[in-house]
Design an enzyme around this catalytic site. Structure first.
Site, PDB file in Angstrom:
ATOM      1  N   PHE A 120      35.126  60.781  25.611  1.00 56.42           N
ATOM      2  CA  PHE A 120      35.958  59.611  25.351  1.00 56.42           C
ATOM      3  C   PHE A 120      35.000  58.434  25.216  1.00 56.42           C
ATOM      4  CE2 PHE A 120      40.719  59.548  26.677  1.00 56.42           C
ATOM      5  CZ  PHE A 120      41.017  60.433  25.663  1.00 56.42           C
ATOM      6  N   GLN A 234      44.397  45.368  27.475  1.00 60.17           N
ATOM      7  CA  GLN A 234      43.669  46.172  26.495  1.00 60.17           C
ATOM      8  C   GLN A 234      44.472  46.332  25.216  1.00 60.17           C
ATOM      9  OE1 GLN A 234      42.731  50.498  27.340  1.00 60.17           O
ATOM     10  NE2 GLN A 234      40.717  49.612  26.996  1.00 60.17           N
ATOM     11  N   HIS A 236      44.546  48.509  22.126  1.00 55.14           N
ATOM     12  CA  HIS A 236      43.963  49.748  21.618  1.00 55.14           C
ATOM     13  C   HIS A 236      43.631  49.531  20.155  1.00 55.14           C
ATOM     14  CE1 HIS A 236      43.351  53.965  20.775  1.00 55.14           C
ATOM     15  NE2 HIS A 236      43.487  54.237  22.055  1.00 55.14           N
ATOM     16  N   LEU A 250      50.840  54.574  19.346  1.00 54.09           N
ATOM     17  CA  LEU A 250      49.425  54.910  19.536  1.00 54.09           C
ATOM     18  C   LEU A 250      48.919  56.029  18.628  1.00 54.09           C
ATOM     19  CD1 LEU A 250      46.994  54.240  21.502  1.00 54.09           C
ATOM     20  CD2 LEU A 250      47.590  56.395  22.599  1.00 54.09           C
ATOM     21  N   GLU A 253      42.837  57.966  21.126  1.00 52.18           N
ATOM     22  CA  GLU A 253      41.382  57.863  21.049  1.00 52.18           C
ATOM     23  C   GLU A 253      40.725  59.225  20.832  1.00 52.18           C
ATOM     24  OE1 GLU A 253      39.564  54.929  23.397  1.00 52.18           O
ATOM     25  OE2 GLU A 253      38.035  56.265  24.175  1.00 52.18           O
ATOM     26  N   ARG A 284      36.716  50.332  23.651  1.00 53.01           N
ATOM     27  CA  ARG A 284      37.950  49.948  22.963  1.00 53.01           C
ATOM     28  C   ARG A 284      37.951  48.477  22.565  1.00 53.01           C
ATOM     29  NH1 ARG A 284      42.581  53.331  26.266  1.00 53.01           N
ATOM     30  NH2 ARG A 284      41.881  55.303  25.436  1.00 53.01           N
ATOM     31  N   HIS A 349      48.161  47.799  24.628  1.00 54.95           N
ATOM     32  CA  HIS A 349      48.198  49.161  25.145  1.00 54.95           C
ATOM     33  C   HIS A 349      48.218  49.265  26.663  1.00 54.95           C
ATOM     34  CE1 HIS A 349      47.505  53.423  25.267  1.00 54.95           C
ATOM     35  NE2 HIS A 349      46.305  53.306  25.785  1.00 54.95           N
ATOM     36  N   ARG A 384      39.071  48.804  30.004  1.00 52.05           N
ATOM     37  CA  ARG A 384      39.379  50.104  30.619  1.00 52.05           C
ATOM     38  C   ARG A 384      38.789  51.218  29.773  1.00 52.05           C
ATOM     39  NH1 ARG A 384      43.594  54.328  30.252  1.00 52.05           N
ATOM     40  NH2 ARG A 384      44.268  53.419  28.289  1.00 52.05           N
TER      41      ARG A 384
HETATM   42  C1  LIG Z   1      50.654  56.301  24.162  1.00 45.79           C
HETATM   43  C2  LIG Z   1      49.822  56.238  25.402  1.00 45.79           C
HETATM   44  C3  LIG Z   1      48.765  57.116  25.577  1.00 45.79           C
HETATM   45  C4  LIG Z   1      47.991  57.069  26.721  1.00 45.79           C
HETATM   46  N1  LIG Z   1      46.972  57.975  26.877  1.00 45.79           N
HETATM   47  C5  LIG Z   1      46.247  57.952  28.013  1.00 45.79           C
HETATM   48  C6  LIG Z   1      45.212  58.914  28.231  1.00 45.79           C
HETATM   49  O1  LIG Z   1      44.977  59.786  27.406  1.00 45.79           O
HETATM   50  N2  LIG Z   1      44.493  58.839  29.374  1.00 45.79           N
HETATM   51  C7  LIG Z   1      44.718  57.889  30.319  1.00 45.79           C
HETATM   52  O2  LIG Z   1      44.027  57.869  31.333  1.00 45.79           O
HETATM   53  N3  LIG Z   1      45.717  56.978  30.144  1.00 45.79           N
HETATM   54  C8  LIG Z   1      46.476  56.989  29.032  1.00 45.79           C
HETATM   55  N4  LIG Z   1      47.478  56.077  28.861  1.00 45.79           N
HETATM   56  C9  LIG Z   1      47.787  55.148  29.953  1.00 45.79           C
HETATM   57  C10 LIG Z   1      48.582  55.854  31.035  1.00 45.79           C
HETATM   58  O3  LIG Z   1      49.519  56.721  30.442  1.00 45.79           O
HETATM   59  C11 LIG Z   1      49.343  54.870  31.904  1.00 45.79           C
HETATM   60  O4  LIG Z   1      48.503  53.858  32.331  1.00 45.79           O
HETATM   61  C12 LIG Z   1      49.903  55.575  33.121  1.00 45.79           C
HETATM   62  O5  LIG Z   1      50.664  56.682  32.737  1.00 45.79           O
HETATM   63  C13 LIG Z   1      50.734  54.625  33.958  1.00 45.79           C
HETATM   64  O6  LIG Z   1      51.376  55.367  34.955  1.00 45.79           O
HETATM   65  P1  LIG Z   1      52.223  54.647  36.066  1.00 45.79           P
HETATM   66  O7  LIG Z   1      52.781  55.701  36.938  1.00 45.79           O
HETATM   67  O8  LIG Z   1      51.434  53.558  36.681  1.00 45.79           O
HETATM   68  O9  LIG Z   1      53.410  53.920  35.282  1.00 45.79           O
HETATM   69  P2  LIG Z   1      54.478  54.490  34.239  1.00 45.79           P
HETATM   70  O10 LIG Z   1      54.221  55.865  33.812  1.00 45.79           O
HETATM   71  O11 LIG Z   1      54.588  53.413  33.230  1.00 45.79           O
HETATM   72  O12 LIG Z   1      55.802  54.557  35.076  1.00 45.79           O
HETATM   73  C14 LIG Z   1      56.462  53.401  35.494  1.00 45.79           C
HETATM   74  C15 LIG Z   1      57.856  53.773  35.908  1.00 45.79           C
HETATM   75  O13 LIG Z   1      58.484  52.665  36.534  1.00 45.79           O
HETATM   76  C16 LIG Z   1      59.794  52.527  36.032  1.00 45.79           C
HETATM   77  N5  LIG Z   1      60.212  51.153  36.251  1.00 45.79           N
HETATM   78  C17 LIG Z   1      59.674  50.033  35.725  1.00 45.79           C
HETATM   79  N6  LIG Z   1      60.324  48.967  36.184  1.00 45.79           N
HETATM   80  C18 LIG Z   1      61.284  49.401  37.007  1.00 45.79           C
HETATM   81  C19 LIG Z   1      62.284  48.759  37.752  1.00 45.79           C
HETATM   82  N7  LIG Z   1      62.437  47.428  37.752  1.00 45.79           N
HETATM   83  N8  LIG Z   1      63.129  49.523  38.467  1.00 45.79           N
HETATM   84  C20 LIG Z   1      63.000  50.870  38.495  1.00 45.79           C
HETATM   85  N9  LIG Z   1      62.065  51.531  37.795  1.00 45.79           N
HETATM   86  C21 LIG Z   1      61.212  50.799  37.065  1.00 45.79           C
HETATM   87  C22 LIG Z   1      59.640  52.933  34.575  1.00 45.79           C
HETATM   88  O14 LIG Z   1      60.846  53.235  33.970  1.00 45.79           O
HETATM   89  C23 LIG Z   1      58.758  54.151  34.753  1.00 45.79           C
HETATM   90  O15 LIG Z   1      59.513  55.235  35.169  1.00 45.79           O
HETATM   91  C24 LIG Z   1      48.260  56.103  27.717  1.00 45.79           C
HETATM   92  C25 LIG Z   1      49.315  55.209  27.537  1.00 45.79           C
HETATM   93  C26 LIG Z   1      50.099  55.273  26.394  1.00 45.79           C
HETATM   94  C27 LIG Z   1      51.219  54.299  26.222  1.00 45.79           C
END
Ligand SMILES: Cc1cc2nc3c(=O)[nH]c(=O)nc-3n(C[C@H](O)[C@H](O)[C@H](O)COP(=O)(O)OP(=O)(O)OC[C@H]3O[C@@H](n4cnc5c(N)ncnc54)[C@H](O)[C@@H]3O)c2cc1C
Length: 573
Positions: A120, A234, A236, A250, A253, A284, A349, A384
């Site tokens: 990466f 960030q 992307h 997206l 990468e 990035r 992103h 990041r």
């Molecule tokens: C398209 C894409 C590709 C990616 N690819 C990679 C990768 O290859 N490698 C990598 O390391 N990272 C990657 N990322 C980043 C990574 O996916 C995220 O940073 C990570 O999944 C975030 O996880 P999280 O559990 O913190 O939050 P999230 O998975 O965003 O979960 C947050 C949760 O909180 C809930 N929520 C929000 N507000 C409230 C509220 N007020 N009340 C109740 N529930 C709420 C949402 O509905 C959701 O269920 C990618 C991101 C995207 C968008």
């Protein structure tokens, strides 16, 4: 209005990867746990993660080590990451990934059965484990099975709109069910925010429209926490540019990791001018600025993007390594990426800033309140590295879960919340009415302002006018019109949240008078060494700064100097 109450030891808000990992840890530490999320269980934002997750396992490059992972992450953060947070992540990543594999996560493997690893951008070695290009989905599936096996309840369609803070401690949260309009007060010994980032406030972004407004950040700020480095977002480099309704989606990468090449409309492989050493595998922030510059200076394609070409790999390899991308372009554009280049442009992103937390446990400033995953700050600084956030959610999800369980089951973990519940319900009624501003309109306007003046390239005049306009929007939207049902109340909550997190972002962006990582200021085009500091937004709205904490003494040699950059032949082999 139906108001219910529920009581648990640890309440986890957000059912993405961080929330599920925290729940497993809290339950294994002996606590009763409840997870609540806005969307359906198993369909949180983490499912979108594509390319992979980092750990210095040394499968392909035995010389890799966690210290090198620390060095790559800390140096590429432009020295704004919290050194201890980076150390914990790098040290604990191998165990976290291997544990997930033990739980059944179907990572790609080498012929001898070890976890395969790919490059990466800006990693010295191949350290990104992956499950095709659906790594996030596979991680969520694995965590979901573990959650079910432990009987941990996950409540869907619960939109939390206020935390319950009484006597200075967090005692739970209040939510709205966007389908029924029911409100529930969840009392808890401790609460973990795992609500994701705030990239939905930009016009083009990689999120879905009903999440990623910075919900946890706004909730934490209102509860008395500080937000750190909100300006560090960030962009992307590669998002889809057409059709308009999915612009921003997206392009992983992994396309560049597998050898994708960037060209402008004249057919020039322009990364030679921006980072001749690392080319497309540069960081990035650099690739995003390069793409932005090519487009802004008129060297873009017909849809306002640059071209990303992977066709030299051939269809069989593309279908094996990048199946989701192959299908994505075929279904949205009818484009066969094994034959023609993709047109791409930067897209918002990832939130590198967020809720200020203590490094070991991710406790916030408010007793009983923790935050983990993308809503928290500290790991990424100004840039990041791809693959670091999936490991962030595992490592710090677990740590926050364990600490929240210990707090909840101690004497500090219980208290009253009647006054806070009354206030929370009143605040929702005050925000919404049968007449008022359209939430959809406010969101559209906010996204435009942020995209045009707080996007890839910023300057003082643009940021100040953006702040004025967001504040005017906020005043106009004192009451949101919610005729038509509770789903519109949920949208109004998102709109209010976006206004809060956008303001915090612009305020920090004004104060950071330098260019560092993803924060590009055309009026301050260089790094200012005096600004090797973190910016904090307080509940009052004031912005203050503080020095980045010291690097642990055993890591000072790894932390200093420019990032270690292997040559392009090494990277593209
Ligand atoms: C398209 C894409 C590709 C990616 N690819 C990679 C990768 O290859 N490698 C990598 O390391 N990272 C990657 N990322 C980043 C990574 O996916 C995220 O940073 C990570 O999944 C975030 O996880 P999280 O559990 O913190 O939050 P999230 O998975 O965003 O979960 C947050 C949760 O909180 C809930 N929520 C929000 N507000 C409230 C509220 N007020 N009340 C109740 N529930 C709420 C949402 O509905 C959701 O269920 C990618 C991101 C995207 C968008």
């Amino acid at each position: 209005m139906n108001v219910q109450t529920s009581d648990t030891d640890v309440l986890i808000i957000g059912s993405g990867g961080a929330g599920l990992r925290a729940a497993i840890a809290a339950r294994e530490a002996g606590a009763d746990v409840l997870v609540i999320g806005k969307r359906g269980a198993g369909d949180a934002h983490t499912v979108l993660a594509a390319g992979g997750i980092n750990a210095a396992l040394g499968t392909r490059d035995p010389e890799d080590c966690w210290e090198q992972h620390f060095a790559d992450t800390f140096r590429e953060s432009y020295f704004l990451a919290h050194p201890r947070v980076v150390q914990i992540m790098a040290q604990e990543a191998p165990a976290a990934v291997l544990e997930l594999a033990d739980w059944g996560c179907a990572f790609a493997r080498t012929e001898d059965g070890r976890l395969d690893q790919r490059y990466f951008g800006a990693h010295t070695y191949r350290r990104t484990c992956y499950a095709g290009d659906q790594t996030g989905k596979e991680i969520m599936r694995t965590l979901g099975v573990r959650i079910a096996e432990r009987g941990i309840p996950v409540l869907e369609h619960q939109h939390v709109f206020q935390l319950l803070v009484e006597d200075g401690a967090c005692r739970g949260a209040v939510s709205l069910d966007p389908r029924s309009g029911d409100r529930t007060a969840f009392l808890a010994g401790s609460v973990i925010l795992c609500t994701g980032g705030h990239t939905s406030v930009w016009l083009r972004n990689t999120s879905r429209p009903d999440e990623n407004w910075g919900e946890g950040m706004a909730l934490a700020l209102a509860a008395g926490c500080s937000l750190m480095d909100m300006e560090l977002v960030q962009f992307h480099p590669t998002g889809m540019v057409a059709p308009e309704n999915i612009a921003g989606t997206l392009v992983t990468e992994a396309v560049r990791g597998e050898g994708g090449r960037l060209y402008n409309a004249s057919g020039e492989r322009f990364m030679q001018r921006y980072d001749p050493e690392r080319m497309e595998l540069s960081t990035r922030d650099r690739v995003a600025l390069a793409n932005y510059t090519e487009i802004a200076e008129g060297r873009g394609g017909p849809n306002g993007g640059v071209f990303l070409d992977i066709s030299h790999l051939g269809r069989a390899t593309i279908e094996e390594k990048l199946p989701k991308m192959y299908r994505q372009f075929l279904s949205f554009q009818g484009l066969d990426i094994s034959k023609e280049p993709m047109e791409v442009a930067p897209t918002a992103h990832y939130s590198m800033g967020g809720i200020a937390v203590e490094p070991e446990t991710h406790a916030t400033d408010v007793p009983g309140l923790f935050a983990a995953g993308e809503c928290a700050s500290g790991l990424h600084g100004a840039n990041r590295l791809g693959g670091n956030s999936l490991v962030d959610i595992l490592v710090f999800g677990r740590r926050a879960g364990e600490a929240a369980a210990a707090h909840a089951t101690s004497s500090a973990g219980r208290g009253h919340a009647e006054r806070a519940i009354g206030e929370a319900l009143g605040s929702l009624d005050a925000l919404t009415g049968t007449r008022g501003q359209s939430a959809r309109e406010a969101q559209r306007e906010l996204r435009r302002i942020m995209w045009e003046r707080c996007g890839v390239l910023r300057d003082d005049a643009g940021l100040r006018s953006a702040l004025d306009e967001v504040e005017a929007l906020d005043r106009a939207a004192e009451i949101f019109e919610v005729a038509g049902g509770p789903a519109n109340v949920s949208r109004a909550l998102d709109a209010r949240t976006g206004l809060i997190t956008a303001r915090a972002t612009i305020r920090c962006a004004i104060e950071r008078r330098e260019t560092r990582g993803a924060h590009n200021r055309s009026d301050f085009p260089s790094v200012d060494e005096h600004l090797e500091r973190n910016f904090f937004v307080r509940r009052s709205g004031d912005v203050e700064s503080g020095p980045v904490p010291d690097v642990p003494s055993e890591l000072t040699a790894w932390a200093s100097g420019a990032p270690m950059c292997p040559g392009p032949e090494r990277l593209l082999e």
